[in-house]
Scaffold this active site. Structure first.
Site, short mmCIF file in Angstrom:
data_model
loop_
_atom_site.label_atom_id
_atom_site.label_comp_id
_atom_site.label_asym_id
_atom_site.label_seq_id
_atom_site.Cartn_x
_atom_site.Cartn_y
_atom_site.Cartn_z
N PHE A 184 0.83 -1.20 0.00
CA PHE A 184 0.00 0.00 0.00
C PHE A 184 0.87 1.25 0.00
O PHE A 184 1.75 1.40 0.84
CB PHE A 184 -0.91 0.01 1.23
CG PHE A 184 -1.83 1.20 1.29
CD1 PHE A 184 -2.86 1.34 0.37
CD2 PHE A 184 -1.69 2.16 2.27
CE1 PHE A 184 -3.72 2.43 0.43
CE2 PHE A 184 -2.54 3.25 2.35
CZ PHE A 184 -3.56 3.39 1.42
N GLU A 193 12.60 2.93 2.03
CA GLU A 193 11.90 3.45 3.21
C GLU A 193 12.75 3.27 4.47
O GLU A 193 12.24 3.05 5.54
CB GLU A 193 10.54 2.75 3.37
CG GLU A 193 9.67 2.77 2.13
CD GLU A 193 9.30 4.18 1.66
OE1 GLU A 193 9.30 5.12 2.48
OE2 GLU A 193 9.02 4.35 0.47
N TYR A 250 0.84 5.40 0.30
CA TYR A 250 0.03 6.53 0.76
C TYR A 250 0.79 7.85 0.68
O TYR A 250 0.26 8.91 0.99
CB TYR A 250 -0.47 6.30 2.20
CG TYR A 250 0.66 6.11 3.20
CD1 TYR A 250 1.23 7.19 3.85
CD2 TYR A 250 1.17 4.84 3.47
CE1 TYR A 250 2.27 7.02 4.76
CE2 TYR A 250 2.19 4.65 4.38
CZ TYR A 250 2.74 5.74 5.01
OH TYR A 250 3.77 5.57 5.90
N GLY A 251 2.07 7.78 0.25
CA GLY A 251 2.90 8.97 0.10
C GLY A 251 3.48 8.98 -1.30
O GLY A 251 2.75 8.88 -2.29
N SER A 252 4.80 9.03 -1.39
CA SER A 252 5.44 9.09 -2.71
C SER A 252 5.19 7.83 -3.54
O SER A 252 5.28 7.88 -4.77
CB SER A 252 6.94 9.35 -2.58
OG SER A 252 7.57 8.31 -1.86
#
EC number: 4.3.2.7
Length: 184
Positions: free
Chosen positions: A4, A83, A6-8
């Site tokens: 999933f 990340e 949700y940012g970049s």
């Protein structure tokens, strides 16, 4: 395996995938509380990127990517590196925007409050100033904010992520004010 974003990961997908679906996860809210010293800022002058915070009433829209069979571990290793700034993984239920598709589990990266790059909450004006002034190896922090806001507006026009869109508006206002000051 599904991941999933949700940012970049919504707008900067640099790994192989075989399918993507727009949808949401529940019980979280998106916040610009994670510091970035490796992408959108530098040590001593971190940028701010999004993480998720637990919120019983929360709903976060994003994109789920299905990884190619046989490449899951390779892509996960890449994402673990990408990340690397203090994120942990968790498995959560993803609800596709298309109601004909059943919810399913996705892998989620979350910058937790106990990691060294976690900046936490701050007044929106302070977060906006930090984003306006931060630059890192991956570019300006404003690019990250604007790309995320534009992507979500295009993918999910009904999303009303107040934190994100209020921050976008404030950064645009501050940017315009700085430009006007420079032209005096």
């Amino acid at each position: 395996m599904w991941v999933f974003g949700y940012g970049s990961l919504i707008w900067k997908v640099d790994f192989p995938y075989v399918e993507k679906l727009v949808g949401y996860i529940m019980c979280y809210s998106r916040r610009f509380w994670q510091g970035s010293t490796d992408h959108r800022g530098v040590p001593g002058k971190p940028g701010r990127v999004v993480t998720l915070v637990e919120d019983p009433e929360g709903c976060v829209w994003g994109v789920a990517y299905r990884l190619p069979e046989g490449k899951e571990e390779e892509v996960k290793a890449y994402l673990d590196f990408r990340e690397k700034g203090g994120y942990r993984t968790s498995t959560v239920v993803f609800y596709p925007k298309d109601p004909s598709i059943q919810p399913f589990n996705v892998l989620l990266y979350i910058g937790t409050c106990d990691n060294p790059n976690y900046l936490g909450p701050a007044p929106l004006e302070d977060i906006a100033e930090q984003i306006l002034n931060a630059v890192g190896p991956s570019g300006r922090n404003t690019e990250y904010l604007f790309e995320l806001a534009n992507s979500l507006r295009n993918l999910v026009p009904e999303d009303a992520d107040e934190h994100l869109f209020s921050l976008e508006k404030l950064v645009r206002q501050l940017s315009e004010a700085h430009r006007n000051l420079n032209h005096l």
